[in-house]
Write an enzyme that holds these catalytic residues in place. Structure first.
Site, PDB file in Angstrom:
ATOM      1  N   ASP A 140      36.663  50.834 -69.193  1.00  0.00           N
ATOM      2  CA  ASP A 140      37.576  51.403 -68.431  1.00  0.00           C
ATOM      3  C   ASP A 140      37.276  50.913 -67.128  1.00  0.00           C
ATOM      4  OD1 ASP A 140      38.991  53.119 -66.711  1.00  0.00           O
ATOM      5  OD2 ASP A 140      38.040  55.127 -67.605  1.00  0.00           O
ATOM      6  N   VAL A 141      38.253  50.048 -66.551  1.00  0.00           N
ATOM      7  CA  VAL A 141      38.151  49.516 -65.240  1.00  0.00           C
ATOM      8  C   VAL A 141      37.816  50.362 -64.040  1.00  0.00           C
ATOM      9  CG1 VAL A 141      39.271  47.502 -65.878  1.00  0.00           C
ATOM     10  CG2 VAL A 141      40.334  49.175 -64.819  1.00  0.00           C
TER      11      VAL A 141
ATOM     12  N   ASN B  60      44.372  42.800 -64.372  1.00  0.00           N
ATOM     13  CA  ASN B  60      45.788  43.079 -64.830  1.00  0.00           C
ATOM     14  C   ASN B  60      45.967  44.407 -65.373  1.00  0.00           C
ATOM     15  OD1 ASN B  60      48.229  42.119 -66.470  1.00  0.00           O
ATOM     16  ND2 ASN B  60      47.131  43.226 -67.992  1.00  0.00           N
TER      17      ASN B  60
ATOM     18  N   TYR C 263      52.367  55.299 -58.964  1.00  0.00           N
ATOM     19  CA  TYR C 263      52.451  53.784 -59.445  1.00  0.00           C
ATOM     20  C   TYR C 263      52.893  52.977 -58.488  1.00  0.00           C
ATOM     21  CZ  TYR C 263      53.667  49.485 -61.972  1.00  0.00           C
ATOM     22  OH  TYR C 263      53.781  48.420 -62.617  1.00  0.00           O
TER      23      TYR C 263
ATOM     24  N   LYS D  55      50.433  49.777 -56.657  1.00  0.00           N
ATOM     25  CA  LYS D  55      50.931  48.429 -56.242  1.00  0.00           C
ATOM     26  C   LYS D  55      50.821  48.047 -54.965  1.00  0.00           C
ATOM     27  CE  LYS D  55      50.798  47.729 -60.562  1.00  0.00           C
ATOM     28  NZ  LYS D  55      49.691  46.948 -61.403  1.00  0.00           N
TER      29      LYS D  55
END
Length: 272
Positions: A70-71, A97, A170, A174
């Site tokens: 889990d990043v 990614n 989101y 980003k």
């Protein structure tokens, strides 16, 4: 991948691709391997898909391992990098990614939904980039492998510049990735570490496309894309190979929009 079999600009290099078991991540991992790199296929769920991809890479004389992490968890990110270094001696390329969506209107979005997306999409990129930079600096530049000490590619989205109602978490994540990438590029360039971004547009992946299952939805999406086609994961993968290679050695702090011109919308409606 439509890449010549003898095109291997990443021969001998070692890469970690997060969220690599499906979609864009899988295409990037496969393209890096095809270009000569050894690849860590990171996944959080979907072990079967990750192992299938690894077998396909090995079947084409490549080298790949799979690693569950889990990043957004610092300990798991450190374990992933430690495993790569133990397995191959070092890491040369990181493709950040991994990402997710948990969509809701602003008034309905929970703090849990907000935090989860920020933790994975933004904090995860920070944690992985930090470990990559630490390893690059520990190892130093290896001229016979690359002109750069290391390469980091931050996967973002056209929604780092295009607002997206109903997706506040989101879009914010980003947008943050874009500024994180530029800041890291500025800080690390003196060490010959290159940091760049890729911002895909509409790509045929589970996170972005499969829900659009009617012709009307597809046609509506195409109207937003001046180039008038939906992107394929391989479109993004080819860009990643270029950014990871010495062919882009003088490129750092840049975002490559792989979007068919979506950020140019509304475009020109004339014929021709």
């Amino acid at each position: 991948m439509n890449i010549p079999n003898d095109y291997r600009p990443l021969t001998g290099q070692r890469a970690i691709v997060t969220g690599a078991n499906t979609g864009i991540g899988a295409a990037v991992a496969e393209a890096l391997a095809h270009a000569g790199a050894k690849v860590v296929i990171n996944y959080l769920s979907g072990l079967d898909q990750a192992e299938t991809l690894a077998r396909r890479i090995r079947g084409r004389d490549g080298d790949a391992i799979v690693f569950e992490a889990d990043v957004s968890r610092e300990d798991q990110v450190k374990a992933m990098f430690r495993t790569a270094v133990e397995h191959w001696g070092s890491v040369d390329i990181l493709v950040n990614n991994a990402g997710l969506q948990q969509d809701a209107a602003l008034v309905d979005m929970s703090l849990e939904q907000w935090n989860k997306v920020i933790e994975v999409n933004l904090t995860g990129q920070f944690l992985c980039a930090r470990e990559a930079a630490r390893e690059f600096l520990r190892r130093g530049r290896v001229p016979e492998l690359s002109r750069s000490t290391g390469k980091i590619i931050c996967m973002s989205s056209v929604h780092d510049v295009i607002p997206w109602a109903g997706h506040a978490n989101y879009a914010a994540s980003k947008g943050g990735v874009g500024m994180l990438m530029k800041t890291l590029a500025q800080e690390l360039a003196v060490h010959k570490i290159r940091v760049n971004g890729i911002s895909p547009g509409a790509i045929k992946t589970p996170i972005n496309y499969e829900a659009r299952d009617t012709q009307e939805e597809v046609e509506a999406l195409l109207k937003l894309i001046p180039y008038r086609r939906i992107g394929e994961p391989e479109d993004v993968a080819r860009a990643a190979v270029w950014l990871a290679s010495d062919e882009s050695d003088y490129v750092t702090g840049a975002t490559l929009y792989v979007d068919g011109g979506m950020t140019l919308y509304p475009g020109f409606e004339g014929g021709g």
